[in-house]
Design a protein around this motif. Structure first.
Motif, PDB file in Angstrom:
ATOM      1  N   VAL A 174      13.812   3.044  22.301  1.00  7.21           N
ATOM      2  CA  VAL A 174      13.224   3.440  23.582  1.00  7.21           C
ATOM      3  C   VAL A 174      14.125   4.387  24.379  1.00  7.21           C
ATOM      4  O   VAL A 174      13.625   5.172  25.193  1.00  7.21           O
ATOM      5  CB  VAL A 174      12.885   2.214  24.464  1.00  7.21           C
ATOM      6  CG1 VAL A 174      11.706   1.451  23.906  1.00  7.21           C
ATOM      7  CG2 VAL A 174      14.094   1.322  24.665  1.00  7.21           C
ATOM      8  N   GLY A 175      15.435   4.336  24.141  1.00  6.24           N
ATOM      9  CA  GLY A 175      16.334   5.137  24.968  1.00  6.24           C
ATOM     10  C   GLY A 175      17.060   6.253  24.252  1.00  6.24           C
ATOM     11  O   GLY A 175      17.977   6.846  24.818  1.00  6.24           O
ATOM     12  N   ILE A 176      16.674   6.565  23.003  1.00 10.40           N
ATOM     13  CA  ILE A 176      17.361   7.642  22.278  1.00 10.40           C
ATOM     14  C   ILE A 176      16.502   8.899  22.273  1.00 10.40           C
ATOM     15  O   ILE A 176      15.282   8.836  22.458  1.00 10.40           O
ATOM     16  CB  ILE A 176      17.697   7.220  20.837  1.00 10.40           C
ATOM     17  CG1 ILE A 176      16.430   6.970  20.014  1.00 10.40           C
ATOM     18  CG2 ILE A 176      18.583   5.983  20.830  1.00 10.40           C
ATOM     19  CD1 ILE A 176      16.700   6.696  18.542  1.00 10.40           C
ATOM     20  N   ASN A 196       4.295  -3.890  26.469  1.00 13.90           N
ATOM     21  CA  ASN A 196       3.857  -3.847  27.865  1.00 13.90           C
ATOM     22  C   ASN A 196       5.031  -4.031  28.825  1.00 13.90           C
ATOM     23  O   ASN A 196       5.090  -3.390  29.884  1.00 13.90           O
ATOM     24  CB  ASN A 196       2.784  -4.905  28.113  1.00 13.90           C
ATOM     25  CG  ASN A 196       1.502  -4.629  27.348  1.00 13.90           C
ATOM     26  OD1 ASN A 196       1.262  -3.507  26.901  1.00 13.90           O
ATOM     27  ND2 ASN A 196       0.682  -5.650  27.175  1.00 13.90           N
ATOM     28  N   PHE A 197       5.952  -4.909  28.458  1.00 14.11           N
ATOM     29  CA  PHE A 197       7.137  -5.113  29.292  1.00 14.11           C
ATOM     30  C   PHE A 197       7.993  -3.853  29.332  1.00 14.11           C
ATOM     31  O   PHE A 197       8.440  -3.423  30.410  1.00 14.11           O
ATOM     32  CB  PHE A 197       7.956  -6.287  28.764  1.00 14.11           C
ATOM     33  CG  PHE A 197       9.278  -6.448  29.474  1.00 14.11           C
ATOM     34  CD1 PHE A 197       9.338  -6.943  30.766  1.00 14.11           C
ATOM     35  CD2 PHE A 197      10.463  -6.078  28.852  1.00 14.11           C
ATOM     36  CE1 PHE A 197      10.549  -7.064  31.436  1.00 14.11           C
ATOM     37  CE2 PHE A 197      11.680  -6.206  29.502  1.00 14.11           C
ATOM     38  CZ  PHE A 197      11.727  -6.704  30.799  1.00 14.11           C
ATOM     39  N   LEU A 198       8.243  -3.249  28.182  1.00 14.37           N
ATOM     40  CA  LEU A 198       9.068  -2.040  28.131  1.00 14.37           C
ATOM     41  C   LEU A 198       8.438  -0.916  28.951  1.00 14.37           C
ATOM     42  O   LEU A 198       9.138  -0.170  29.651  1.00 14.37           O
ATOM     43  CB  LEU A 198       9.274  -1.602  26.681  1.00 14.37           C
ATOM     44  CG  LEU A 198      10.155  -2.533  25.834  1.00 14.37           C
ATOM     45  CD1 LEU A 198      10.102  -2.131  24.363  1.00 14.37           C
ATOM     46  CD2 LEU A 198      11.593  -2.533  26.334  1.00 14.37           C
ATOM     47  N   ASN A 199       7.121  -0.794  28.883  1.00 11.41           N
ATOM     48  CA  ASN A 199       6.448   0.231  29.682  1.00 11.41           C
ATOM     49  C   ASN A 199       6.545  -0.073  31.175  1.00 11.41           C
ATOM     50  O   ASN A 199       6.664   0.837  32.005  1.00 11.41           O
ATOM     51  CB  ASN A 199       4.989   0.361  29.253  1.00 11.41           C
ATOM     52  CG  ASN A 199       4.839   1.021  27.893  1.00 11.41           C
ATOM     53  OD1 ASN A 199       5.730   1.740  27.441  1.00 11.41           O
ATOM     54  ND2 ASN A 199       3.728   0.780  27.221  1.00 11.41           N
ATOM     55  N   GLY A 202       9.576   1.315  32.507  1.00 14.85           N
ATOM     56  CA  GLY A 202       9.646   2.769  32.598  1.00 14.85           C
ATOM     57  C   GLY A 202       9.821   3.492  31.288  1.00 14.85           C
ATOM     58  O   GLY A 202       9.973   4.721  31.265  1.00 14.85           O
ATOM     59  N   TYR A 203       9.796   2.755  30.174  1.00 15.46           N
ATOM     60  CA  TYR A 203       9.894   3.387  28.857  1.00 15.46           C
ATOM     61  C   TYR A 203       8.506   3.827  28.396  1.00 15.46           C
ATOM     62  O   TYR A 203       7.508   3.587  29.081  1.00 15.46           O
ATOM     63  CB  TYR A 203      10.536   2.427  27.858  1.00 15.46           C
ATOM     64  CG  TYR A 203      11.971   2.095  28.206  1.00 15.46           C
ATOM     65  CD1 TYR A 203      12.991   3.006  27.966  1.00 15.46           C
ATOM     66  CD2 TYR A 203      12.299   0.867  28.786  1.00 15.46           C
ATOM     67  CE1 TYR A 203      14.312   2.709  28.304  1.00 15.46           C
ATOM     68  CE2 TYR A 203      13.607   0.560  29.123  1.00 15.46           C
ATOM     69  CZ  TYR A 203      14.612   1.487  28.878  1.00 15.46           C
ATOM     70  OH  TYR A 203      15.913   1.186  29.220  1.00 15.46           O
ATOM     71  N   ASN A 222      13.540   4.979  37.573  1.00 18.89           N
ATOM     72  CA  ASN A 222      13.401   3.928  38.577  1.00 18.89           C
ATOM     73  C   ASN A 222      14.233   2.708  38.174  1.00 18.89           C
ATOM     74  O   ASN A 222      14.115   2.199  37.060  1.00 18.89           O
ATOM     75  CB  ASN A 222      11.923   3.536  38.696  1.00 18.89           C
ATOM     76  CG  ASN A 222      11.656   2.610  39.868  1.00 18.89           C
ATOM     77  OD1 ASN A 222      12.551   1.931  40.355  1.00 18.89           O
ATOM     78  ND2 ASN A 222      10.413   2.587  40.335  1.00 18.89           N
ATOM     79  N   THR A 223      15.088   2.256  39.058  1.00 24.31           N
ATOM     80  CA  THR A 223      15.914   1.081  38.756  1.00 24.31           C
ATOM     81  C   THR A 223      15.590  -0.098  39.674  1.00 24.31           C
ATOM     82  O   THR A 223      16.403  -0.997  39.861  1.00 24.31           O
ATOM     83  CB  THR A 223      17.409   1.425  38.871  1.00 24.31           C
ATOM     84  OG1 THR A 223      17.674   1.920  40.195  1.00 24.31           O
ATOM     85  CG2 THR A 223      17.817   2.464  37.838  1.00 24.31           C
TER      86      THR A 223
END
Length: 420
Positions: A174-176, A196-199, A202-203, A222-223
């Protein structure tokens, strides 16, 4: 390890509220370390596996509060890439921290995971996928040591739809940079919940539940605190369904998505149970001896789940006729068979195949839970058996069932827990 004392042959009637999914909660808890922020998670089950995962997060510097189904987790304080070995060896799902910690820190040291001894569960697909995404992984003194070198999205074809491998690849990818496509991924509802959680975080993940998962790698801007509610546990629901099928019963199962355990309900309908849905509640009725089901084969979702094989066997032990069960997912998942035989079950195993010839009744015995789902099967058998049974080593059962004794008592079971 504690014991259950169960008086059998009591009918079951009442309401069971299903808790949060163990197999959805654990990877979502692991994924909270990907980025340093605060998470408010609802419907977190109060079970030993979750407590172990939360303890791992705390040992790695995260702040955790967990009460009454809600977990507040702050991962900004993560201060190590070494996952505590002692806890990893207790819980199988800890291996999912590999992809998450690699994404956060670029490095990881983690032991081979523990959990139930239900046969070989190699993690070669996890390692193969992570290596293809740009991770160097070596084995050193019994630990897996990983280092991110040249991360880049790519296409990954899984030889088998492994749940853990799918999750680990998702959490790292998700972060690469670039796009990652996982072909032949696991399709379980828990994978959809992780997507759904990852989305929500913000992924960008899509396709979960289908033949391919697409991940567009990026870092969320967004953090703010992430709020999310875990899905309910289809295996817990199936376990209570198995119990209801073993004796005269009428139970109402609430807080469950019926489509998630259709492969389970359809088998029990074939066995003669009446199952209907009304106002979002699943109603299960059984007025007599159920029929044997000719053959059931465990398969990846949407097939019949391996996590229900033992419970199904327990209910078939007193069914009218002969059932054949084939276990295709794990190679050593019949450790409950000798314990069921102590109670009078007529079961023969040949490799991965079990032949169950239903008897008219089971009898009380002192037995031992060898693993989580096998332990649940012994509870089901004891509930329908004549006399009072004792089930030892219930730690395994408490790893995966929330308020098990209380929920069974609420529907008429005569069961108590002892600490000795």
């Amino acid at each position: 390890m504690g014991s259950f004392i169960i008086e059998g042959r009591n009918s079951l009637e009442g309401i069971v509220d299903i808790g949060g999914s163990k197999n959805a909660a654990l990877p979502i808890l692991a994924s909270t370390v990907i980025s340093g922020r605060e998470y408010l998670l609802e419907n977190i089950p109060d079970i030993e596996d979750v407590k172990d995962m939360l303890e791992i997060l705390q040992d790695m510097g995260c702040t955790v509060q967990h009460d009454n189904g809600v977990a507040l987790i702050d991962t900004r304080g993560l201060n190590t890439s070494q996952v505590p070995e002692k806890l990893v060896r207790k819980i199988r799902s800890s291996i999912i921290l590999m992809g998450a910690v690699l994404q956060r820190t670029g490095n990881v040291e983690i032991a081979y995971p523990g959990g139930c001894e239900i046969g070989l569960r190699p993690i070669d697909l996890h390692l193969k996928g992570l290596r293809k995404l740009g991770v160097e992984i070596i084995e050193k003194s019994g630990l897996l040591v990983g280092k991110v070198t040249e991360p880049s999205g790519c296409e990954i074809q899984l030889d088998y739809p492994s749940v853990g491998a799918t999750e680990n690849i998702m959490l790292f990818a998700v972060g690469i940079p670039g796009k990652t496509v996982i072909y032949n991924p696991a399709k379980e509802p828990e994978i959809v919940d992780l997507q759904n959680f990852l989305n929500t975080c913000g992924y960008s993940v899509s396709g979960a539940g289908t033949g391919s998962i697409i991940i567009e790698g990026k870092k969320p801007e967004n953090t703010d605190t992430v709020e999310y509610k875990i899905i309910s546990d289809r295996i817990e629901a199936g376990t209570y369904l198995s119990a209801a099928s073993s004796m005269k019963s009428k139970i109402y199962i609430r807080n469950i998505e019926k489509s998630h355990f259709k492969s389970i309900t359809s088998i029990y309908e074939d066995a003669g149970c009446e199952i209907r849905e009304t106002h979002g509640t699943i109603v299960i009725s059984n007025q007599g001896r159920i029929k044997a089901v000719e053959k059931v084969t465990t398969q990846p979702y949407p097939g019949f789940p391996t996590d229900m094989q033992a419970q199904f066997m327990a209910s078939m032990a007193t069914a009218d006729g002969i059932s054949i069960i084939e276990e295709t997912v794990f190679d050593s998942r019949y450790k409950h068979v000798p314990e069921l035989q102590k109670m009078g079950a007529n079961i023969t195993t040949i490799g991965r195949v079990a032949v169950v010839e239903g008897v008219h009744k089971l009898y009380s015995a002192e037995v031992e839970a060898k693993d989580l789902r096998g332990g649940a099967a012994l509870v089901i058998a004891a509930l329908g058996a004549e006399g009072t049974s004792k089930i030892n080593n219930i730690y395994h059962i408490n790893r995966g069932y929330e308020k098990f004794v209380q929920k069974l008592q609420n529907i008429g079971a005569v069961i108590t827990e002892t600490k000795n």
